[in-house]
Scaffold this active site. Structure first.
Site, PDB file in Angstrom:
ATOM      1  N   GLY A  10       3.467   0.693  -0.180  1.00  0.00           N
ATOM      2  CA  GLY A  10       2.837   0.865   1.136  1.00  0.00           C
ATOM      3  C   GLY A  10       3.585   0.030   2.157  1.00  0.00           C
ATOM      4  O   GLY A  10       3.558  -1.204   2.108  1.00  0.00           O
ATOM      5  N   ASP A  46       7.497   3.349  -0.036  1.00  0.00           N
ATOM      6  CA  ASP A  46       6.478   4.198   0.595  1.00  0.00           C
ATOM      7  C   ASP A  46       6.809   5.655   0.309  1.00  0.00           C
ATOM      8  O   ASP A  46       7.977   6.008   0.126  1.00  0.00           O
ATOM      9  CB  ASP A  46       6.467   3.955   2.117  1.00  0.00           C
ATOM     10  N   THR A  71      -6.554   2.746   3.114  1.00  0.00           N
ATOM     11  CA  THR A  71      -7.873   3.027   2.526  1.00  0.00           C
ATOM     12  C   THR A  71      -8.811   3.445   3.662  1.00  0.00           C
ATOM     13  O   THR A  71      -9.739   2.724   3.998  1.00  0.00           O
ATOM     14  CB  THR A  71      -8.426   1.779   1.813  1.00  0.00           C
ATOM     15  N   CYS A 115      -9.567  -1.407  11.241  1.00  0.00           N
ATOM     16  CA  CYS A 115     -10.321  -2.042  10.152  1.00  0.00           C
ATOM     17  C   CYS A 115     -11.808  -2.260  10.394  1.00  0.00           C
ATOM     18  O   CYS A 115     -12.609  -2.010   9.494  1.00  0.00           O
ATOM     19  CB  CYS A 115      -9.674  -3.383   9.806  1.00  0.00           C
ATOM     20  N   ARG A 134      -5.330   2.901  16.743  1.00  0.00           N
ATOM     21  CA  ARG A 134      -6.360   3.398  15.830  1.00  0.00           C
ATOM     22  C   ARG A 134      -7.727   2.872  16.260  1.00  0.00           C
ATOM     23  O   ARG A 134      -7.914   1.683  16.452  1.00  0.00           O
ATOM     24  CB  ARG A 134      -6.023   3.002  14.380  1.00  0.00           C
ATOM     25  N   ARG A 170     -12.282  -5.471  30.115  1.00  0.00           N
ATOM     26  CA  ARG A 170     -11.869  -6.646  29.319  1.00  0.00           C
ATOM     27  C   ARG A 170     -12.115  -7.959  30.046  1.00  0.00           C
ATOM     28  O   ARG A 170     -11.749  -9.022  29.535  1.00  0.00           O
ATOM     29  CB  ARG A 170     -10.378  -6.529  28.964  1.00  0.00           C
TER      30      ARG A 170
HETATM   31  N1  LIG Z   1      -3.854  -3.042   9.800  1.00  0.00           N
HETATM   32  C1  LIG Z   1      -4.431  -4.213   9.670  1.00  0.00           C
HETATM   33  O1  LIG Z   1      -4.515  -4.990  10.612  1.00  0.00           O
HETATM   34  C2  LIG Z   1      -4.973  -4.655   8.336  1.00  0.00           C
HETATM   35  C3  LIG Z   1      -5.307  -6.003   8.159  1.00  0.00           C
HETATM   36  C4  LIG Z   1      -5.776  -6.406   6.925  1.00  0.00           C
HETATM   37  C5  LIG Z   1      -5.946  -5.484   5.897  1.00  0.00           C
HETATM   38  N2  LIG Z   1      -5.651  -4.172   6.114  1.00  0.00           N
HETATM   39  C6  LIG Z   1      -5.815  -3.251   4.981  1.00  0.00           C
HETATM   40  O2  LIG Z   1      -4.542  -3.061   4.377  1.00  0.00           O
HETATM   41  C7  LIG Z   1      -4.421  -1.722   3.878  1.00  0.00           C
HETATM   42  C8  LIG Z   1      -3.209  -1.059   4.497  1.00  0.00           C
HETATM   43  O3  LIG Z   1      -3.413  -0.989   5.902  1.00  0.00           O
HETATM   44  P1  LIG Z   1      -2.241  -0.610   6.904  1.00  0.00           P
HETATM   45  O4  LIG Z   1      -2.789  -0.829   8.285  1.00  0.00           O
HETATM   46  O5  LIG Z   1      -0.981  -1.281   6.481  1.00  0.00           O
HETATM   47  O6  LIG Z   1      -2.125   0.963   6.601  1.00  0.00           O
HETATM   48  P2  LIG Z   1      -0.935   1.941   7.043  1.00  0.00           P
HETATM   49  O7  LIG Z   1      -1.546   3.277   7.131  1.00  0.00           O
HETATM   50  O8  LIG Z   1      -0.220   1.371   8.224  1.00  0.00           O
HETATM   51  O9  LIG Z   1       0.078   1.884   5.807  1.00  0.00           O
HETATM   52  C9  LIG Z   1      -0.230   2.347   4.525  1.00  0.00           C
HETATM   53  C10 LIG Z   1       1.026   2.956   3.939  1.00  0.00           C
HETATM   54  O10 LIG Z   1       0.790   3.298   2.574  1.00  0.00           O
HETATM   55  C11 LIG Z   1       1.562   4.455   2.285  1.00  0.00           C
HETATM   56  N3  LIG Z   1       1.097   5.104   1.071  1.00  0.00           N
HETATM   57  C12 LIG Z   1      -0.059   5.775   0.841  1.00  0.00           C
HETATM   58  N4  LIG Z   1      -0.121   6.206  -0.431  1.00  0.00           N
HETATM   59  C13 LIG Z   1       1.019   5.801  -1.039  1.00  0.00           C
HETATM   60  C14 LIG Z   1       1.537   5.937  -2.354  1.00  0.00           C
HETATM   61  N5  LIG Z   1       0.852   6.573  -3.310  1.00  0.00           N
HETATM   62  N6  LIG Z   1       2.740   5.398  -2.628  1.00  0.00           N
HETATM   63  C15 LIG Z   1       3.438   4.758  -1.657  1.00  0.00           C
HETATM   64  N7  LIG Z   1       3.001   4.592  -0.398  1.00  0.00           N
HETATM   65  C16 LIG Z   1       1.798   5.100  -0.083  1.00  0.00           C
HETATM   66  C17 LIG Z   1       1.409   5.311   3.526  1.00  0.00           C
HETATM   67  O11 LIG Z   1       2.428   6.275   3.630  1.00  0.00           O
HETATM   68  C18 LIG Z   1       1.474   4.247   4.636  1.00  0.00           C
HETATM   69  O12 LIG Z   1       2.786   4.083   5.127  1.00  0.00           O
HETATM   70  C19 LIG Z   1      -5.740  -1.031   4.205  1.00  0.00           C
HETATM   71  O13 LIG Z   1      -6.594  -1.147   3.105  1.00  0.00           O
HETATM   72  C20 LIG Z   1      -6.284  -1.851   5.358  1.00  0.00           C
HETATM   73  O14 LIG Z   1      -7.686  -1.801   5.418  1.00  0.00           O
HETATM   74  C21 LIG Z   1      -5.137  -3.738   7.300  1.00  0.00           C
END
Ligand SMILES: NC(=O)c1ccc[n+]([C@@H]2O[C@H](COP(=O)([O-])OP(=O)(O)OC[C@H]3O[C@@H](n4cnc5c(N)ncnc54)[C@H](O)[C@@H]3O)[C@@H](O)[C@H]2O)c1
Length: 488
Positions: A42, A67, A122, A306, A376, A462
């Site tokens: 990811g 990814d 997720t 999130c 988002r 804001r």
């Molecule tokens: N964005 C934030 O600020 C933040 C902060 C803390 C935690 N999180 C959590 O972290 C997780 C990821 O969030 P994000 O914002 O980075 O998401 P994102 O959508 O930016 O990135 C997720 C990536 O995973 C890839 N992916 C999906 N299935 C895959 C697979 N089977 N194999 C390889 N790659 C795959 C997707 O193509 C995508 O590029 C989530 O659970 C989110 O809740 C996000």
């Protein structure tokens, strides 16, 4: 992959430095020299920056980020990264091609690594049981199966993504369901970074949380993960717990943060009815050391990928355990957020003589918060859609999020996207400030006022502008949680 919400990109600045990393025979030999081989599945907002910081801080480890999205990997390997975060480009430039690699070869990455972080998306489920509330675990589960199929040596699998409590149990069951016996330890290491300040948060986190099973193997595995962070995080900030507490803490942390915002936003509505000032109330209560001053600024509402999704996930978990009162309590945090966004639009409508049809409204900011191009769940999307329903003409300006705004609003015709805020506001009836970008407070509002239709309105979603100053210039000013300053 089809272009969709998860593909929304924010163009960062150019990257200078070493040639982008691709696996070569030379690197094959070099691999032996690394203390650990770390993989992250990811390459999104979490996986990319988190692994870049680990690689940068730990030159002794080889870090690979994979990814399924080839375009995203191409961008990580290019001079324009798919994620904008202050300081990220410098870190990537320093480590990429040395001990940081971006690749689409997931199977190879799994085979070669001892530690596998899972940072896939997720999102909230949009179909079937739990639609609109539960976490959609299909990406996470596919990843677990991929690891099981490709692994031929023991692995520590680290849950980096935010998942429902007890997901580790399902992960363990999938990983151990293959007949050949390979040791897997599942560890929870939720990510607490905030978009917009991700690099600072990763370099100097309030805490790093690592949870595991309380078995000898589990404790060994969590120590191993703690050892990575100990390269730059003080030991007292690395906390260990049982795996369920760790999984649940992430959901609860986001629920508490969002609850603070909804609480002050609820108070802002009362302030507007009573001539109390929400900023003064926030300052007064924030000086209570039991409360603290963070997250007490009223606004048009919270956004981001999130907060809403994690609270709804928590609500769904509570409901599925029969805890309906607890579920209702947390759901009200989301309901107040929806109410606040709608209240903002209705305030615009009521203040502008109950019709917006044909009026030009300029949105200052579209990102869900300053410092990021991420849109988002941005409140600006809700406001833009509602204004379009009222048949207003919309002009959007934002220093980082216009590309994403165009994708988000692709179905709505007639919206103009303008980089320069002066040009964007010219000829408009009203400005709505929806992102707290510092540049908006520094504009020459005399010049802005001269270029607008009169009477001119500003809705400061804001509370970042000088309201008295704007009123003196001639604007009708509508802050959040404060008395409006009008000329009629
Ligand atoms: N964005 C934030 O600020 C933040 C902060 C803390 C935690 N999180 C959590 O972290 C997780 C990821 O969030 P994000 O914002 O980075 O998401 P994102 O959508 O930016 O990135 C997720 C990536 O995973 C890839 N992916 C999906 N299935 C895959 C697979 N089977 N194999 C390889 N790659 C795959 C997707 O193509 C995508 O590029 C989530 O659970 C989110 O809740 C996000």
């Amino acid at each position: 992959m089809p272009r969709g919400k998860d593909d929304r990109l924010l163009k960062g600045g150019p990257i200078y430095g070493r040639t982008p990393g691709v696996d070569t025979a030379g690197e094959e030999n070099m691999k032996q020299r690394y203390e650990k081989n770390i993989l992250c599945i990811g390459a999104g907002y979490v996986g990319g920056p988190t692994m870049a910081v680990i690689a940068h801080k730990c030159p002794q480890y080889r870090v690979t980020v994979v990814d399924i999205n080839h375009e995203k990997i191409r961008q990580w390997n290019s001079d324009r990264l798919p994620v904008f975060e202050e300081g990220l480009d410098g870190i990537v430039a320093a480590a990429r091609g040395k001990n940081l690699f971006f690749s689409t070869d997931i199977e190879k990455g799994i085979k070669e690594s001892e530690i596998i972080f899972v940072a896939v998306n997720t999102p909230t489920k949009t179909f079937g049981a739990g639609a609109g509330m539960a976490a959609d675990l299909q990406y996470w589960e596919k990843t677990a199966r991929q690891i099981r199929e490709a692994a031929d040596s023991p692995k520590i699998v680290v849950e980096k993504c935010t998942i429902p409590v007890r997901t580790a149990l399902a992960m363990e069951r999938i990983l151990t369901s293959k007949s050949s016996r390979i040791d897997f330890e599942v560890v929870s290491n939720p990510e607490f970074l905030s978009e917009g300040t991700a690099i600072g948060d990763l370099e100097s986190p309030d805490r790093v949380l690592i949870g595991s099973r309380e078995t000898a193997g589990g404790i060994r595995a969590r120590r191993e993960i703690a050892g990575i962070y100990e390269n730059w995080v003080p030991k007292e900030r690395i906390i260990e717990s049982n795996i369920w507490s760790s999984e649940l803490s992430k959901l609860v942390a986001n629920a508490f943060l969002a609850q603070r915002i909804s609480s002050i936003n609820a108070v802002s509505a009362l302030c507007e009815k009573t001539e109390a000032d929400v900023a003064e109330v926030g300052r007064a209560i924030g000086m209570d050391s039991r409360l603290g001053s963070s997250f007490l600024k009223a606004s048009v509402g919270f956004g981001g990928s999130c907060f809403k999704k994690d609270i709804l996930n928590l609500v769904y978990l509570c409901k599925s355990h029969g805890l309906h009162e607890v579920a209702d309590y947390w759901e009200s945090v989301v309901k107040i957020n929806e109410y606040q966004k709608e209240r903002f639009v209705l305030n615009m409508l009521g203040s502008m003589f109950n019709t917006l049809a044909g009026k030009k409204i300029c949105l200052f900011g579209f990102a869900f918060k300053a410092g990021t191009g991420d849109t988002r769940e941005t409140p600006a999307l809700y406001v833009a859609k509602r204004l379009a329903e009222e048949r207003a003409e919309i002009v959007i300006t934002d220093p980082k999020a216009l590309d994403n705004a165009k994708i988000d609003l692709a179905g709505i015709d007639g919206i103009r996207y303008v980089g320069d805020p002066y040009k964007a506001a010219a000829g408009c009836d009203a400005i709505a400030v929806l992102t707290e970008w510092g540049l908006y407070a520094g504009l020459d509002y005399r010049k802005v006022y001269r270029s607008m239709v009169k009477p001119a309105f500003i809705f400061d979603g804001r509370n970042v502008l000088d309201h008295q100053g704007l009123h003196k210039i001639g604007f009708n000013v509508f802050p959040i949680g404060k008395t409006a300053l009008v000329h009629f």
